[in-house]
Design a protein around this motif. Structure first.
Motif, PDB file in Angstrom:
ATOM      1  N   PRO A  92       0.785  -1.245   0.000  1.00 43.93           N
ATOM      2  CA  PRO A  92       0.000   0.000   0.000  1.00 43.93           C
ATOM      3  C   PRO A  92       0.818   1.298   0.000  1.00 43.93           C
ATOM      4  CG  PRO A  92       0.097  -0.888   2.206  1.00 43.93           C
ATOM      5  CD  PRO A  92       0.798  -1.889   1.323  1.00 43.93           C
ATOM      6  N   LYS A  93       2.131   1.227  -0.166  1.00 44.74           N
ATOM      7  CA  LYS A  93       2.925   2.451  -0.217  1.00 44.74           C
ATOM      8  C   LYS A  93       2.703   3.161  -1.554  1.00 44.74           C
ATOM      9  CE  LYS A  93       6.621   0.963   2.911  1.00 44.74           C
ATOM     10  NZ  LYS A  93       8.082   0.736   3.065  1.00 44.74           N
ATOM     11  N   TYR A  94       2.651   4.474  -1.506  1.00 46.54           N
ATOM     12  CA  TYR A  94       2.528   5.319  -2.689  1.00 46.54           C
ATOM     13  C   TYR A  94       1.292   5.002  -3.528  1.00 46.54           C
ATOM     14  CZ  TYR A  94       6.956   7.227  -1.353  1.00 46.54           C
ATOM     15  OH  TYR A  94       7.949   7.861  -0.643  1.00 46.54           O
ATOM     16  N   ARG A  95       0.167   4.944  -2.840  1.00 46.09           N
ATOM     17  CA  ARG A  95      -1.107   4.932  -3.552  1.00 46.09           C
ATOM     18  C   ARG A  95      -1.281   6.306  -4.194  1.00 46.09           C
ATOM     19  NH1 ARG A  95      -4.623   5.263   0.486  1.00 46.09           N
ATOM     20  NH2 ARG A  95      -6.408   4.902  -0.889  1.00 46.09           N
ATOM     21  N   GLY A  96      -2.088   6.370  -5.246  1.00 48.30           N
ATOM     22  CA  GLY A  96      -2.365   7.660  -5.859  1.00 48.30           C
ATOM     23  C   GLY A  96      -1.542   7.928  -7.100  1.00 48.30           C
ATOM     24  N   ARG A  97      -1.330   9.218  -7.374  1.00 46.61           N
ATOM     25  CA  ARG A  97      -0.744   9.659  -8.641  1.00 46.61           C
ATOM     26  C   ARG A  97       0.789   9.642  -8.616  1.00 46.61           C
ATOM     27  NH1 ARG A  97      -4.810   9.727 -12.499  1.00 46.61           N
ATOM     28  NH2 ARG A  97      -6.686  10.656 -11.609  1.00 46.61           N
ATOM     29  N   VAL A  98       1.357   9.557  -9.807  1.00 49.84           N
ATOM     30  CA  VAL A  98       2.808   9.585 -10.095  1.00 49.84           C
ATOM     31  C   VAL A  98       3.655   8.930  -8.997  1.00 49.84           C
ATOM     32  CG1 VAL A  98       2.693  11.504 -11.715  1.00 49.84           C
ATOM     33  CG2 VAL A  98       2.960  12.032  -9.304  1.00 49.84           C
ATOM     34  N   PRO A  99       3.398   7.665  -8.689  1.00 53.12           N
ATOM     35  CA  PRO A  99       4.092   7.026  -7.564  1.00 53.12           C
ATOM     36  C   PRO A  99       5.594   6.900  -7.761  1.00 53.12           C
ATOM     37  CG  PRO A  99       2.864   5.403  -8.847  1.00 53.12           C
ATOM     38  CD  PRO A  99       2.432   6.751  -9.331  1.00 53.12           C
ATOM     39  N   VAL A 100       6.046   6.720  -9.001  1.00 57.29           N
ATOM     40  CA  VAL A 100       7.491   6.585  -9.229  1.00 57.29           C
ATOM     41  C   VAL A 100       8.197   7.898  -8.917  1.00 57.29           C
ATOM     42  CG1 VAL A 100       9.253   6.295 -11.018  1.00 57.29           C
ATOM     43  CG2 VAL A 100       7.339   4.679 -10.873  1.00 57.29           C
ATOM     44  N   ASN A 101       7.669   9.003  -9.413  1.00 60.01           N
ATOM     45  CA  ASN A 101       8.293  10.301  -9.145  1.00 60.01           C
ATOM     46  C   ASN A 101       8.342  10.597  -7.660  1.00 60.01           C
ATOM     47  OD1 ASN A 101       6.651  10.427 -11.838  1.00 60.01           O
ATOM     48  ND2 ASN A 101       8.343  11.844 -12.133  1.00 60.01           N
ATOM     49  N   TRP A 102       7.233  10.326  -6.963  1.00 60.67           N
ATOM     50  CA  TRP A 102       7.203  10.590  -5.525  1.00 60.67           C
ATOM     51  C   TRP A 102       8.231   9.734  -4.786  1.00 60.67           C
ATOM     52  CZ3 TRP A 102       5.734  14.688  -3.299  1.00 60.67           C
ATOM     53  CH2 TRP A 102       4.610  15.393  -3.707  1.00 60.67           C
ATOM     54  N   ALA A 103       8.377   8.479  -5.180  1.00 61.32           N
ATOM     55  CA  ALA A 103       9.331   7.600  -4.501  1.00 61.32           C
ATOM     56  C   ALA A 103      10.758   8.122  -4.649  1.00 61.32           C
ATOM     57  CB  ALA A 103       9.215   6.180  -5.051  1.00 61.32           C
ATOM     58  N   VAL A 104      11.106   8.604  -5.848  1.00 61.09           N
ATOM     59  CA  VAL A 104      12.448   9.154  -6.066  1.00 61.09           C
ATOM     60  C   VAL A 104      12.615  10.465  -5.300  1.00 61.09           C
ATOM     61  CG1 VAL A 104      14.052  10.051  -7.794  1.00 61.09           C
ATOM     62  CG2 VAL A 104      12.687   8.006  -8.307  1.00 61.09           C
ATOM     63  N   ILE A 105      11.643  11.341  -5.392  1.00 58.62           N
ATOM     64  CA  ILE A 105      11.719  12.641  -4.706  1.00 58.62           C
ATOM     65  C   ILE A 105      11.868  12.459  -3.199  1.00 58.62           C
ATOM     66  CG2 ILE A 105      10.336  14.691  -4.112  1.00 58.62           C
ATOM     67  CD1 ILE A 105       9.199  14.476  -7.023  1.00 58.62           C
ATOM     68  N   ASN A 106      11.215  11.438  -2.657  1.00 59.11           N
ATOM     69  CA  ASN A 106      11.283  11.187  -1.211  1.00 59.11           C
ATOM     70  C   ASN A 106      12.492  10.361  -0.800  1.00 59.11           C
ATOM     71  OD1 ASN A 106       8.949  12.651  -0.771  1.00 59.11           O
ATOM     72  ND2 ASN A 106       7.613  10.876  -0.738  1.00 59.11           N
ATOM     73  N   GLY A 107      13.352  10.030  -1.760  1.00 60.85           N
ATOM     74  CA  GLY A 107      14.598   9.331  -1.435  1.00 60.85           C
ATOM     75  C   GLY A 107      14.424   7.878  -1.068  1.00 60.85           C
ATOM     76  N   GLU A 108      13.362   7.237  -1.539  1.00 62.10           N
ATOM     77  CA  GLU A 108      13.159   5.814  -1.248  1.00 62.10           C
ATOM     78  C   GLU A 108      14.251   4.972  -1.910  1.00 62.10           C
ATOM     79  OE1 GLU A 108      11.013   4.807   0.822  1.00 62.10           O
ATOM     80  OE2 GLU A 108       9.431   6.312   0.892  1.00 62.10           O
ATOM     81  N   THR A 109      14.521   3.817  -1.329  1.00 56.11           N
ATOM     82  CA  THR A 109      15.523   2.901  -1.893  1.00 56.11           C
ATOM     83  C   THR A 109      14.888   1.724  -2.620  1.00 56.11           C
ATOM     84  OG1 THR A 109      15.657   1.702   0.210  1.00 56.11           O
ATOM     85  CG2 THR A 109      17.231   3.501  -0.147  1.00 56.11           C
ATOM     86  N   GLU A 110      13.561   1.629  -2.576  1.00 58.44           N
ATOM     87  CA  GLU A 110      12.868   0.595  -3.343  1.00 58.44           C
ATOM     88  C   GLU A 110      11.432   1.016  -3.597  1.00 58.44           C
ATOM     89  OE1 GLU A 110      13.056  -2.974  -0.980  1.00 58.44           O
ATOM     90  OE2 GLU A 110      11.318  -2.393   0.238  1.00 58.44           O
ATOM     91  N   THR A 111      10.863   0.453  -4.650  1.00 59.33           N
ATOM     92  CA  THR A 111       9.439   0.600  -4.932  1.00 59.33           C
ATOM     93  C   THR A 111       9.001  -0.696  -5.606  1.00 59.33           C
ATOM     94  OG1 THR A 111       7.746   2.036  -5.886  1.00 59.33           O
ATOM     95  CG2 THR A 111       9.793   1.831  -7.131  1.00 59.33           C
ATOM     96  N   GLY A 112       8.016  -0.649  -6.502  1.00 56.20           N
ATOM     97  CA  GLY A 112       7.608  -1.904  -7.122  1.00 56.20           C
ATOM     98  C   GLY A 112       6.421  -1.734  -8.037  1.00 56.20           C
TER      99      GLY A 112
END
Length: 311
Positions: free
Chosen positions: A116-136
């Motif tokens: 359930p992380k990064y529900r909503g719009r442009v999840p890839v951009n938000w993950a990078v902007i927030n400095g995450e080390t993984e997404t999916g």
């Protein structure tokens, strides 16, 4: 070799972007009987760097529409098809409960994060902007609330510190195909898992506008670096102002050290103070001009001692 388990299964697909192209392509490899595709007209204000779902549908002789699936005439078309499944792959319109109730075996969405992380719009951009080390990438059942239905399958991808959003989106697209490849035969067989989504374990993010790329020099060098790589090409870019002129910053790297936020410490390399650490800008562009290396920019503008700031 593609599975033939999906042959004869009637499917309606809503798709756009590379994820839409690649996931539709995978369904066709799996033998899905795709009766109709809903996609979008390309926006004249958007850089179209991704593959065309429309062209893929044309190549396979699949009827497609660029009007909203929720329009009454389109709802009637979907009812007439009576699909087993409805899939949404980066389709930009919310699909109404009336439509979600039509497919006999389920309506499913492929989302570009590890839900359930990064529900909503442009999840890839938000993950990078927030400095995450993984997404999916996550395949889940659609319900009225966005990105909230039961999870079928998901795949993690790493985010390197040097990755841009484009790099991560490429990884997420590959992960999406992996998820569809694994999940589609199970969905057809009626054996796919349904894992309830615990929304309190995740977060919801809204869309982003080009104006959101404004650099706040009081933030740390790492935070500013993450914004820059999160919205660099093919996205609108991070920006700041120098002598009242808008400057787009396309690439940079954080450095140790300290200086007053926004103040240019050296010209070549072009190093700027931040709220914590220094930022070396390596590629930038005066609005209306060409993108250049920082050294070329400094040789003309001579920004040393000046301050990047809002106009």
């Amino acid at each position: 070799m593609a599975s033939s388990s999906g042959r004869g299964t009637r499917v309606v697909v809503c798709a756009y972007h590379n994820v839409g192209f690649r996931c539709l392509e995978e369904l066709l490899k799996q033998g899905a009987d795709v009766r109709l595709v809903f996609t979008h007209e390309d926006s004249p204000t958007e850089e179209i760097w991704f593959q065309s779902v429309r062209e893929l549908a044309q190549r396979h002789g699949i009827p497609y529409l660029t009007s909203d699936i929720n329009e009454p005439a389109n709802v009637a078309k979907v009812r007439e098809i009576a699909p087993d499944f409805l899939f949404s792959f980066y389709y930009r319109n919310m699909i109404t409960p009336e439509v979600l109730d039509i497919p006999r075996k389920g309506a499913l969405n492929l989302h570009g994060s590890y839900l359930p992380k990064y529900r909503g719009r442009v999840p890839v951009n938000w993950a990078v902007i927030n400095g995450e080390t993984e997404t999916g990438a996550t395949l889940h059942h659609m319900v009225e609330k966005p990105d909230a239905g039961d999870i079928v399958d998901r795949e993690k991808v790493p985010i390197a510190f040097t990755d841009t959003s484009f790099d991560v989106f490429t990884k997420v697209t590959d992960a999406a195909v992996t998820v569809i490849s694994r999940s589609y035969p199970l969905l057809v067989a009626g054996t796919a898992p349904r894992i309830p989504m615990n929304l309190v374990e995740g977060n919801y993010c809204g869309g982003r506008r080009p104006a959101d790329g404004l650099i706040d020099w009081t933030k740390s060098a790492v935070q500013i670096y993450n914004l820059i790589r999160g919205v660099t090409h093919p996205y609108p870019g991070a920006f700041t102002y120098l002598d009242g002129k808008k400057i787009l910053v396309w690439s940079a790297r954080p450095l140790p050290g300290s200086a007053e936020p926004g103040v240019v410490v050296t010209e070549d390399p072009l190093v700027v103070g931040t709220g914590e650490g220094l930022l070396e800008i390596t590629s930038l562009q005066l609005e209306g001009g060409d993108e250049v290396a920082a050294g070329s920019f400094s040789a003309i503008v001579h920004p040393a001692g000046k301050r990047f700031a809002n106009p």
